[in-house]
Design a protein around this motif. Structure first.
Motif, PDB file in Angstrom:
ATOM      1  N   VAL A 178       5.317  -9.671  -1.977  1.00  0.00           N
ATOM      2  CA  VAL A 178       5.906  -8.460  -2.136  1.00  0.00           C
ATOM      3  C   VAL A 178       5.934  -7.384  -1.955  1.00  0.00           C
ATOM      4  O   VAL A 178       4.736  -6.954  -1.555  1.00  0.00           O
ATOM      5  CB  VAL A 178       5.201  -8.673  -3.768  1.00  0.00           C
ATOM      6  N   LEU A 179       6.580  -6.353  -1.293  1.00  0.00           N
ATOM      7  CA  LEU A 179       7.231  -5.428  -1.293  1.00  0.00           C
ATOM      8  C   LEU A 179       7.005  -4.714  -1.753  1.00  0.00           C
ATOM      9  O   LEU A 179       7.699  -4.927  -2.799  1.00  0.00           O
ATOM     10  CB  LEU A 179       8.377  -5.278  -0.157  1.00  0.00           C
ATOM     11  N   GLN A 180       6.744  -3.616  -1.459  1.00  0.00           N
ATOM     12  CA  GLN A 180       6.558  -2.206  -2.498  1.00  0.00           C
ATOM     13  C   GLN A 180       7.543  -1.422  -1.931  1.00  0.00           C
ATOM     14  O   GLN A 180       7.515  -0.937  -0.450  1.00  0.00           O
ATOM     15  CB  GLN A 180       5.276  -1.470  -2.584  1.00  0.00           C
ATOM     16  N   VAL A 181       8.397  -0.554  -2.233  1.00  0.00           N
ATOM     17  CA  VAL A 181       9.755  -0.052  -2.055  1.00  0.00           C
ATOM     18  C   VAL A 181       9.812   1.143  -2.797  1.00  0.00           C
ATOM     19  O   VAL A 181       9.660   1.025  -3.538  1.00  0.00           O
ATOM     20  CB  VAL A 181      10.525  -0.681  -2.572  1.00  0.00           C
ATOM     21  N   VAL A 182       9.498   2.379  -1.514  1.00  0.00           N
ATOM     22  CA  VAL A 182       8.947   3.772  -2.015  1.00  0.00           C
ATOM     23  C   VAL A 182      10.191   4.274  -1.268  1.00  0.00           C
ATOM     24  O   VAL A 182      10.379   4.582  -0.304  1.00  0.00           O
ATOM     25  CB  VAL A 182       7.916   4.185  -1.909  1.00  0.00           C
ATOM     26  N   THR A 217      11.065   3.244   1.872  1.00  0.00           N
ATOM     27  CA  THR A 217       9.354   2.570   2.964  1.00  0.00           C
ATOM     28  C   THR A 217       9.145   1.619   2.216  1.00  0.00           C
ATOM     29  O   THR A 217       9.019   1.434   1.240  1.00  0.00           O
ATOM     30  CB  THR A 217       8.373   3.624   2.721  1.00  0.00           C
ATOM     31  N   PHE A 218       9.251   0.190   3.332  1.00  0.00           N
ATOM     32  CA  PHE A 218       8.729  -1.264   2.605  1.00  0.00           C
ATOM     33  C   PHE A 218       7.020  -0.948   3.038  1.00  0.00           C
ATOM     34  O   PHE A 218       6.955  -1.391   4.078  1.00  0.00           O
ATOM     35  CB  PHE A 218       9.477  -1.926   3.408  1.00  0.00           C
ATOM     36  N   TYR A 219       6.507  -1.318   2.109  1.00  0.00           N
ATOM     37  CA  TYR A 219       4.660  -1.669   2.032  1.00  0.00           C
ATOM     38  C   TYR A 219       4.679  -3.017   1.873  1.00  0.00           C
ATOM     39  O   TYR A 219       5.166  -3.398   0.593  1.00  0.00           O
ATOM     40  CB  TYR A 219       4.000  -0.488   1.125  1.00  0.00           C
ATOM     41  N   GLN A 220       3.452  -3.470   2.616  1.00  0.00           N
ATOM     42  CA  GLN A 220       3.175  -4.911   1.777  1.00  0.00           C
ATOM     43  C   GLN A 220       2.434  -5.178   0.533  1.00  0.00           C
ATOM     44  O   GLN A 220       1.344  -3.916   1.135  1.00  0.00           O
ATOM     45  CB  GLN A 220       2.378  -5.582   3.083  1.00  0.00           C
ATOM     46  N   TYR A 221       2.913  -5.275  -0.133  1.00  0.00           N
ATOM     47  CA  TYR A 221       2.180  -5.422  -1.379  1.00  0.00           C
ATOM     48  C   TYR A 221       0.981  -6.504  -1.837  1.00  0.00           C
ATOM     49  O   TYR A 221       0.278  -6.115  -2.098  1.00  0.00           O
ATOM     50  CB  TYR A 221       2.994  -4.578  -2.326  1.00  0.00           C
ATOM     51  N   GLN A 222       1.616  -7.153  -2.196  1.00  0.00           N
ATOM     52  CA  GLN A 222       1.267  -8.772  -2.784  1.00  0.00           C
ATOM     53  C   GLN A 222       1.319  -9.972  -2.184  1.00  0.00           C
ATOM     54  O   GLN A 222       3.196 -10.619  -2.001  1.00  0.00           O
ATOM     55  CB  GLN A 222       1.234  -9.043  -4.358  1.00  0.00           C
ATOM     56  N   MET A 223       0.931 -11.141  -1.576  1.00  0.00           N
ATOM     57  CA  MET A 223       1.099 -11.621  -1.278  1.00  0.00           C
ATOM     58  C   MET A 223       0.729 -13.292  -1.925  1.00  0.00           C
ATOM     59  O   MET A 223      -0.900 -13.178  -2.523  1.00  0.00           O
ATOM     60  CB  MET A 223       0.529 -11.652   0.287  1.00  0.00           C
ATOM     61  N   ASP A 273      -0.938   6.999   2.118  1.00  0.00           N
ATOM     62  CA  ASP A 273       0.278   6.683   2.484  1.00  0.00           C
ATOM     63  C   ASP A 273       0.874   6.104   3.776  1.00  0.00           C
ATOM     64  O   ASP A 273       1.726   4.814   3.536  1.00  0.00           O
ATOM     65  CB  ASP A 273       1.084   8.339   3.054  1.00  0.00           C
ATOM     66  N   GLN A 274      -0.074   4.761   4.546  1.00  0.00           N
ATOM     67  CA  GLN A 274       0.737   4.724   5.801  1.00  0.00           C
ATOM     68  C   GLN A 274       0.306   2.862   5.204  1.00  0.00           C
ATOM     69  O   GLN A 274       1.467   2.157   5.255  1.00  0.00           O
ATOM     70  CB  GLN A 274      -0.015   4.763   6.806  1.00  0.00           C
ATOM     71  N   SER A 275      -0.464   3.073   4.048  1.00  0.00           N
ATOM     72  CA  SER A 275      -1.108   1.841   3.824  1.00  0.00           C
ATOM     73  C   SER A 275      -0.256   1.031   2.288  1.00  0.00           C
ATOM     74  O   SER A 275       0.080   0.072   2.355  1.00  0.00           O
ATOM     75  CB  SER A 275      -1.566   1.480   3.876  1.00  0.00           C
ATOM     76  N   GLU A 331       8.543  -6.658  11.338  1.00  0.00           N
ATOM     77  CA  GLU A 331       7.302  -7.015  10.710  1.00  0.00           C
ATOM     78  C   GLU A 331       6.627  -6.004   9.787  1.00  0.00           C
ATOM     79  O   GLU A 331       6.585  -4.980  10.792  1.00  0.00           O
ATOM     80  CB  GLU A 331       6.507  -7.716  11.690  1.00  0.00           C
ATOM     81  N   ILE A 332       6.442  -6.424   8.723  1.00  0.00           N
ATOM     82  CA  ILE A 332       5.538  -5.449   7.844  1.00  0.00           C
ATOM     83  C   ILE A 332       3.934  -5.815   7.570  1.00  0.00           C
ATOM     84  O   ILE A 332       4.184  -7.164   6.723  1.00  0.00           O
ATOM     85  CB  ILE A 332       6.690  -5.543   6.885  1.00  0.00           C
ATOM     86  N   TYR A 333       2.760  -5.210   7.747  1.00  0.00           N
ATOM     87  CA  TYR A 333       1.902  -5.970   7.708  1.00  0.00           C
ATOM     88  C   TYR A 333       1.084  -4.757   7.416  1.00  0.00           C
ATOM     89  O   TYR A 333       1.486  -3.029   7.076  1.00  0.00           O
ATOM     90  CB  TYR A 333       0.834  -6.132   8.650  1.00  0.00           C
ATOM     91  N   MET A 334       0.229  -4.431   6.629  1.00  0.00           N
ATOM     92  CA  MET A 334      -0.786  -3.622   6.020  1.00  0.00           C
ATOM     93  C   MET A 334      -1.346  -2.261   7.651  1.00  0.00           C
ATOM     94  O   MET A 334      -1.557  -2.586   8.507  1.00  0.00           O
ATOM     95  CB  MET A 334      -2.967  -3.842   5.757  1.00  0.00           C
ATOM     96  N   ASN A 335      -0.681  -1.246   6.545  1.00  0.00           N
ATOM     97  CA  ASN A 335      -1.338   0.302   7.978  1.00  0.00           C
ATOM     98  C   ASN A 335       0.513   0.243   8.697  1.00  0.00           C
ATOM     99  O   ASN A 335      -0.367   0.868   9.769  1.00  0.00           O
ATOM    100  CB  ASN A 335      -2.372   0.042   8.641  1.00  0.00           C
ATOM    101  N   SER A 336       1.022  -0.443   8.344  1.00  0.00           N
ATOM    102  CA  SER A 336       2.264  -0.952   9.227  1.00  0.00           C
ATOM    103  C   SER A 336       3.710  -0.736   8.515  1.00  0.00           C
ATOM    104  O   SER A 336       4.239  -1.710   8.249  1.00  0.00           O
ATOM    105  CB  SER A 336       2.263  -1.224  10.585  1.00  0.00           C
TER     106      SER A 336
END
Lengths: 422, 658
Positions: free
Chosen positions: A381-385, A359-365, B550-552, A346-351
């Motif tokens: 959409v995941l932000q991949v950094v 690193t995969f961040y929740q970006y847009q939805m 960085d976390q979010s 599960e990927i969500y804000m702050n996690s």
């Protein structure tokens, strides 16, 4: 007599240099903030912070002719100053340990940010529910792709970066049996449908998507929210002369832009019609040369990963009766054939998900009630950094904080227990 | 006799003001309609459960920047204009809009906007005050206004001028008003109770007709057109996104009246809450006090079994609203500050002590409000710009009070009441943006980061301010008095040190005096120490913010305006420390730089929000910018004063040159 080297070292270890650099840094950050009003975050960043020297400022619509050191220059000099002072003044004593820690921490922070700036890159992974992706795409750069099927399941792919196209002129690429001539290149553009029965001008060219779509150049966008979508008119020249002119456009292959366009059309003429129209834009274009059929498209630059993600569920919840987002969440299945991994994440804000150096961040939805009502499939959409330096701020922060506390405590205790000397 | 007066006057004064405050806590009994009971009904708005009373007050704040409504604004104060409570106004808007539409509830300041809306100018005879206007006065110009609004919405917010900002703000106000009008009944309803009954009767045949039409069969055209008219009306109510007033049958999702009515199609029955509200509305419109009050009581009774928690929260929040702790504390701070200032002129110890007692009272109210707010929200003290102002003010008052305790010369009293007043008035103006207890967006919804990053950064800001204000004290005392060259007694030095720097400060100040430093030298040591402290907290706070980002979002540093502001504070403090270590500045240079810290901090705290860009921009008005400039100018003035040659300083004039 002091030698030149001595003098240089003298300059580099001097506190005076530190002070001057700090003052310039304050000035630069201030200007860089003000400039965002007119130029937008991305441009202001490129113009002031990711720069060695700044020639002239534009603030509130006025030009100010002045030369200032840019972020790179200030950062590098600070680093040199710190390291030089560190080496020359280094003494391992309890009294100095705080300072050493602080400066080591700041060095790590500076080096880390420099490394991040040079080495990190951000891409995006965009999928609708149920879709599986093993690549992510650049949010800004495009590439022209020629691919040909030999029929034997092996695909030959040649990629030409947007930057080369922007230069214009003719280019001969290895492995391609033809030359490409860029006749027009627009960094940012806009498509318009050549509706039948309407007063259309002559098409830009008579091949491929240009038959049903016109394009026109737009001014380069500067805001964070908009992006530049390039379009180019190219001529493909085979051994025996021209094979024809084609329009290639980011609008024809960038899923985000196609989705936006479809949404726009469907508001005017309904979903069915919108899909019909955009299918003319996304229709593949081919050129045949040397007995092979080449498919070509101008698409966001891709980076392939040795694993895949499948979007299982996209959740977007809001506080009741408002548009204030409460939660964005993507449930994905991570599959890696090499390691045999197959698990849900599960990927969500702050996690975010940290995996394989990325690193995969929740970006847009695009999910939740509003999406359901329009009948669109939920997507995320995941932000991949990739940022090899991601750990440095954590380290730097701990070192500096520890150093500051030590140093101040040391000073304090030293002062309080100081004997009256006079 | 005089002694007794001097001894007892201060506590007596405090007692009187405490009575005044507790008097305000007591809700005046309703004369006829039970507005206070109506105000306690729970609803959902802005994504959270709140009482009608909060909706009413916050709406009035947004519309006219006050929590009450003055029905006769053209009258002077001595003309005793009629003033009604927020809840009474809301009751009229939602249930008897014909009356509410004629009340001057919209504040319009911008002259160009007044011209656009063709509003009358000030004219006492015709009952116009040139500032507050009613819906009925604005309505004729709505078409022209809409065109203008659509044009301006396309302009990026950072590029709008004062008039354009006023139009956007007016649009928000009008939308809010219409939203409220569609809360309990459709805004144009004549006989809502009757309409509801007609609709309920029509549901079975209406549904049949719709199904038949969809299937291409024969249907009753009369029924269908009647039925669709209802559906369209309820749909239209929803488009304004009014508050959610209908509690759920089961589950947690409250609904809007319009939605609940559309849902009624499914089981053919209208939610009883809608009917109770309709009864209230009907009784209210006809002035039937008895039935209205009975309906409110009945409705509360139905909520008791399933919604005890919501009722309790609503009741507590009404109490909090009624208390207005921050506003009342502000009033008392002003009074205390004035007394403390007067005490300087006639050197009256009684006045100074009165000021201290009053500050103590205000501080208790301030603290109670802070804790009450945290409990209501279930969050750390700082969640937005508004609460940061309240928190910083609270901290500054504590410091000032300790200073006064040890130093007993009114300086601490003036500092604490001054900063207390200043921060609370800032908070008061920030509250005009609407609900100050709004829900946290997904990315902010983490108590861990709110408690670490936000508190560290806020502490960093506050301590930079303390250093700066101490610098001002140094300059003023140095230029205008001879105090700086005097030497403090160790006790006083300890107290002074403790105030500005806690235990560490107390130790340093005591030692400094014992080493033979004069007062000026001691202040500058304090300033230096506080800058060290501020560096630590602003640095850690800023980096923690980066780690949160960085976390979010996956980027440690994004050059966002607020981040840049915090960075500038860190750099400024570091710059001062290096200047001092390199011997490039000495005592007075340090003091002037510390005052410069005030400018830098006010820029980071408020200035960057006024740019209207970035992730942290919360929207801000032009008038605030004027105040910021004024503050910056005043600080520059102090720096200039501090840069005067030493021979013009009274402290350093005559005898021993430092």
């Amino acid at each position: 007599m002091r030698t030149l080297a001595d003098r240089l070292i003298g300059i580099f270890i001097s506190l005076r240099l530190t002070v001057i650099l700090l003052a310039f840094a304050i000035l630069l950050v201030f200007i860089g903030t003000l400039a965002q009003v007119d130029e937008g975050l991305y441009n202001a960043q490129a113009r002031y912070f990711r720069q060695w020297l700044i020639f002239g400022l534009d603030l509130f619509g006025r030009k100010i002719p002045i030369i200032l050191p840019g972020g790179y220059l200030i950062g590098t000099l600070m680093l040199a100053n710190l390291i030089a002072a560190h080496i020359y003044r280094f003494q391992l004593s309890a009294k100095k340990i705080g300072i050493q820690l602080i400066h080591a921490g700041v060095i790590i922070l500076l080096v880390g940010q420099l490394a991040t700036d040079m080495l990190s890159h951000e891409t995006q992974m965009r999928f609708t529910e149920g879709e599986t992706k093993s690549y992510s795409e650049s949010p800004r750069n495009y590439e022209l792709i020629f691919s040909s099927d030999d029929g034997a399941n092996s695909e030959q792919v040649v990629s030409i970066p947007e930057k080369l196209l922007a230069r214009g002129g003719e280019m001969k690429i290895d492995n391609l049996p033809f030359t490409i001539r860029v006749k027009k290149f627009w960094k940012n553009s806009e498509p318009s449908f050549r509706a039948p029965m309407m007063q259309n001008g002559p098409p830009l060219t008579t091949n491929g998507i240009a038959v049903s779509f016109d394009f026109r150049p737009l001014a380069e966008t500067k805001t964070m929210d908009d992006k530049n979508v390039p379009t180019a008119l190219i001529e493909i020249i085979g051994v025996n002369g021209s094979l024809g002119d084609w329009m290639i456009s980011g609008w024809a292959s960038d899923e985000a832009m196609i989705r936006a366009l479809q949404l726009n059309y469907s508001q005017q003429m309904g979903t069915q019609m919108a899909e019909n129209i955009t299918s003319h834009l996304t229709a593949p274009q081919f050129v045949s040369a040397d007995g092979k059929l080449f498919k070509f498209t101008l698409r966001p630059t891709r980076i392939y990963h040795p694993f895949s993600l499948t979007l299982l569920q996209a959740t977007h919840s809001v506080y009741p009766g408002t548009d204030i987002p409460k939660d964005f969440r993507s449930r994905v299945r991570l599959q890696n054939l090499q390691t045999g991994e197959n698990r849900e994440v599960e990927i969500y804000m702050n996690s975010p998900l940290r995996y394989a150096g990325l690193t995969f961040y929740q970006y847009q939805m695009d999910a939740g009630e509003a999406t359901q009502q329009t009948g669109r499939a939920p997507s995320s959409v995941l932000q991949v950094v990739r940022n090899p330096g991601w750990i440095t701020p954590y380290l730097g922060c701990i070192l500096v904080a520890a150093g500051l506390v030590t140093q101040f405590m040391f000073h304090l205790i030293g002062f309080i227990s100081k004997r009256k000397t006079k | 006799m005089k002694n007794i007066f001097q001894k007892w006057f201060p506590p007596l004064l405090m007692f009187i003001l405490a009575l005044w405050f507790f008097g305000k806590l007591h809700t005046p009994a309703d004369k006829d309609f039970a507005f206070s009971a109506f105000g306690q009904l729970p609803i959902v708005f802005n994504g959270r459960v709140q009482p009608m009373d909060s909706l009413a007050r916050n709406s009035l704040l947004q519309l006219r920047e006050k929590q009450t409504l003055n029905l006769e604004p053209w009258k002077d104060w001595n003309g005793k204009p009629k003033i009604i409570s927020a809840t009474e106004w809301l009751a009229n808007v939602t249930m008897n809009p014909v009356a509410a539409d004629a009340w001057p509830v919209f504040r319009v300041d911008n002259p160009e906007l007044i011209t656009l809306l063709k509003l009358p100018s000030k004219n006492k005879v015709e009952h116009q005050d040139g500032k507050y206007y009613s819906w009925n006065q604005i309505a004729p110009s709505l078409a022209a206004f809409d065109n203008e609004n659509q044009r301006i919405e396309k302009i990026e917010s950072a590029h709008r001028n004062a008039y354009e900002n006023a139009v956007i703000k007016m649009h928000e106000r009008l939308v809010l008003y219409v939203r409220l009008k569609n809360t309990i009944q459709p805004s144009g309803a004549e006989d809502w109770w009757g309409e509801l009954n007609d609709y309920e009767k029509l549901i079975p045949s209406g549904v049949v007709a719709v199904r038949a039409q969809q299937a291409g069969q024969k249907f009753d055209e009369d029924v269908l057109s009647h039925f669709t008219a209802f559906v369209q009306e309820f749909d239209r109510m929803n488009t304004f996104e009014p508050p959610l007033i209908i509690p759920p049958d089961s589950g947690i999702n409250w609904t809007r009246t319009g939605d609940a009515l559309l849902n009624a199609m499914r089981d053919g029955k209208i939610d009883p809450s809608i009917k109770t509200y309709a009864t209230m509305a009907g009784a209210f419109k006809t002035g039937d006090v008895k039935n209205f009050n009975q309906a409110v009581v009945d409705y509360r009774a139905t909520l008791v079994p399933g919604f005890a928690k919501e009722l309790q929260k609503a009741r507590r929040e009404v109490f909090f609203n009624q208390m207005e702790p921050f506003y009342n504390a502000m009033v008392i701070y002003v009074l205390a500050g004035l007394l403390a200032c007067f005490s300087w002129f006639n050197l009256s110890e009684t006045l100074r002590r009165s000021a201290v007692w009053l500050i103590a009272l205000a501080f208790v109210i301030h603290t109670a409000g802070l804790i009450f707010r945290m409990a209501l929200e279930g969050r750390p003290p700082v969640t937005n710009l508004y609460s940061s102002a309240i928190f910083i003010g609270w901290g500054a008052v504590v410091l000032g009070m300790i200073l006064e305790k040890f130093y007993k010369n009114g300086i601490g009293a003036v500092v604490s009441s001054g900063i207390g007043f200043l921060t609370l008035i800032i908070a008061h103006h920030l509250a005009l943006e609407g609900d100050t207890m709004e829900m946290m967006r997904a990315v902010l919804d983490t108590n861990f980061w709110l408690a670490t990053h936000v508190v560290a950064v806020t502490t960093g800001y506050a301590s930079t301010f303390v250093a700066g204000f101490l610098g001002i004290v140094y300059v003023v005392l140095g230029v205008f008095t001879k105090r700086l060259t005097t030497t403090l007694s160790p006790d006083r030095a300890t107290g002074f040190g403790f105030t500005v720097g806690g235990v560490a400060g107390a130790l340093v100040a005591k030692r400094s005096t014992e080493l033979g430093d004069n007062f000026g030298k001691t202040i500058s040591r304090m300033v230096y120490g506080i800058i060290c402290f501020a560096t630590l907290f602003s640095f850690v706070g800023t980096v923690l913010g980066g780690i949160w980002a960085d976390q979010s979002w996956g980027r440690f540093w994004g050059w966002d305006p607020k981040e840049n502001g915090a960075l500038i504070i860190v750099l400024w403090n570091v710059l001062i420390l290096h200047l001092r270590w390199g011997g490039m500045i000495r005592e007075r240079g340090l003091i002037c730089c510390a005052i410069g810290g005030n400018i830098v901090t006010s820029w980071s705290w408020f200035g960057v929000n006024m740019l209207g860009i970035g992730l942290h921009s919360y929207g801000f008005t032009d008038s605030a910018f004027k105040w910021l400039l004024l503050f910056v100018a005043s600080q520059l003035g102090f720096i200039l004063l501090g840069s005067l040659p030493l021979k013009m300083w009274r402290s350093f004039q005559a005898k021993d040159k430092p």
